[in-house]
Motif scaffolding. Structure first.
Motif, PDB file in Angstrom:
ATOM      1  N   ARG A   1      -4.500   5.133  -9.633  1.00 19.97           N
ATOM      2  CA  ARG A   1      -5.421   4.308  -8.833  1.00 19.97           C
ATOM      3  C   ARG A   1      -6.827   4.589  -9.334  1.00 19.97           C
ATOM      4  O   ARG A   1      -7.292   5.727  -9.312  1.00 19.97           O
ATOM      5  CB  ARG A   1      -5.290   4.682  -7.361  1.00 19.97           C
ATOM      6  CG  ARG A   1      -6.138   3.862  -6.430  1.00 19.97           C
ATOM      7  CD  ARG A   1      -5.837   4.293  -4.982  1.00 19.97           C
ATOM      8  NE  ARG A   1      -6.515   3.465  -4.042  1.00 19.97           N
ATOM      9  CZ  ARG A   1      -7.678   3.774  -3.463  1.00 19.97           C
ATOM     10  NH1 ARG A   1      -8.270   4.916  -3.739  1.00 19.97           N
ATOM     11  NH2 ARG A   1      -8.236   2.943  -2.606  1.00 19.97           N
TER      12      ARG A   1
ATOM     13  N   SER B   1       0.828  -1.205   0.000  1.00 17.55           N
ATOM     14  CA  SER B   1       0.000   0.000   0.000  1.00 17.55           C
ATOM     15  C   SER B   1       0.866   1.259   0.000  1.00 17.55           C
ATOM     16  O   SER B   1       0.617   2.197  -0.767  1.00 17.55           O
ATOM     17  CB  SER B   1      -0.920  -0.006   1.216  1.00 17.55           C
ATOM     18  OG  SER B   1      -1.696   1.164   1.244  1.00 17.55           O
TER      19      SER B   1
ATOM     20  N   GLU C   1       2.081   6.371  -7.034  1.00 18.45           N
ATOM     21  CA  GLU C   1       1.008   7.261  -7.484  1.00 18.45           C
ATOM     22  C   GLU C   1       1.430   8.725  -7.335  1.00 18.45           C
ATOM     23  O   GLU C   1       1.227   9.529  -8.249  1.00 18.45           O
ATOM     24  CB  GLU C   1      -0.258   6.981  -6.683  1.00 18.45           C
ATOM     25  CG  GLU C   1      -1.479   7.679  -7.191  1.00 18.45           C
ATOM     26  CD  GLU C   1      -2.754   7.316  -6.434  1.00 18.45           C
ATOM     27  OE1 GLU C   1      -3.814   7.756  -6.880  1.00 18.45           O
ATOM     28  OE2 GLU C   1      -2.675   6.609  -5.401  1.00 18.45           O
ATOM     29  N   GLU C   2       2.056   9.064  -6.220  1.00 16.98           N
ATOM     30  CA  GLU C   2       2.529  10.432  -6.005  1.00 16.98           C
ATOM     31  C   GLU C   2       3.570  10.845  -7.035  1.00 16.98           C
ATOM     32  O   GLU C   2       3.650  12.014  -7.406  1.00 16.98           O
ATOM     33  CB  GLU C   2       3.124  10.580  -4.598  1.00 16.98           C
ATOM     34  CG  GLU C   2       2.099  10.571  -3.499  1.00 16.98           C
ATOM     35  CD  GLU C   2       2.719  10.529  -2.104  1.00 16.98           C
ATOM     36  OE1 GLU C   2       3.972  10.627  -1.983  1.00 16.98           O
ATOM     37  OE2 GLU C   2       1.961  10.395  -1.138  1.00 16.98           O
TER      38      GLU C   2
ATOM     39  N   LYS D   1       1.125   4.029  -3.060  1.00 22.78           N
ATOM     40  CA  LYS D   1       0.889   5.460  -2.834  1.00 22.78           C
ATOM     41  C   LYS D   1       2.068   6.279  -3.334  1.00 22.78           C
ATOM     42  O   LYS D   1       1.887   7.328  -3.968  1.00 22.78           O
ATOM     43  CB  LYS D   1       0.644   5.740  -1.350  1.00 22.78           C
ATOM     44  CG  LYS D   1      -0.704   5.287  -0.865  1.00 22.78           C
ATOM     45  CD  LYS D   1      -0.859   5.510   0.638  1.00 22.78           C
ATOM     46  CE  LYS D   1      -2.129   4.857   1.142  1.00 22.78           C
ATOM     47  NZ  LYS D   1      -2.218   4.884   2.597  1.00 22.78           N
TER      48      LYS D   1
END
Length: 118
Positions: free
Chosen positions: A71, A57, A64-65, A61
């Motif tokens: 997502r 997880s 994604e950042e 994240k």
């Protein structure tokens, strides 16, 4: 021809930026899994191996950042979440291919050298 210190410092900074984004035991394996069509959290976890849900997880994240994965949440019951590679992440493909090639050659070299030592 020897490079000047400013050029070398820029190159080092760029390498450090790259390592910041892709560094870690799991980031590239996660990207490879998603790149190859493994989109759901548990699928990614199974594909990648011994990674805990919390670590996965956190890495997702982070990816994604850094604009490498998107997502997608689907309005269904139960809620479906998928992760997809961005076009920007696809720019890593030549580097990853080179890393695979280098790693394969490195394994051969190390294996050959350990055989000659024994």
């Amino acid at each position: 021809m020897k490079k000047d210190i400013q050029t070398i410092n820029k190159e080092i900074a760029y390498i450090q930026d790259t390592l910041y984004v892709i560094n870690g035991k799991w980031k590239l394996p996660i990207l490879i899994a998603i790149y190859n069509g493994v989109y759901r959290f548990r699928e990614i976890q199974r594909y990648v191996g011994a990674i805990t849900p919390k670590v996965l997880s956190n890495y997702l994240k982070d990816l994604e950042e850094n604009k490498l994965v998107i997502r997608k949440v689907f309005d269904s019951s139960p809620v479906l979440v998928e992760y997809h590679i961005t076009e920007y992440a696809k720019t890593l493909e030549p580097m990853m291919r080179e890393m695979v090639s280098w790693g394969a050659n490195h394994r051969i070299k190390i294996s050959q050298e350990s055989k000659t030592i024994n």
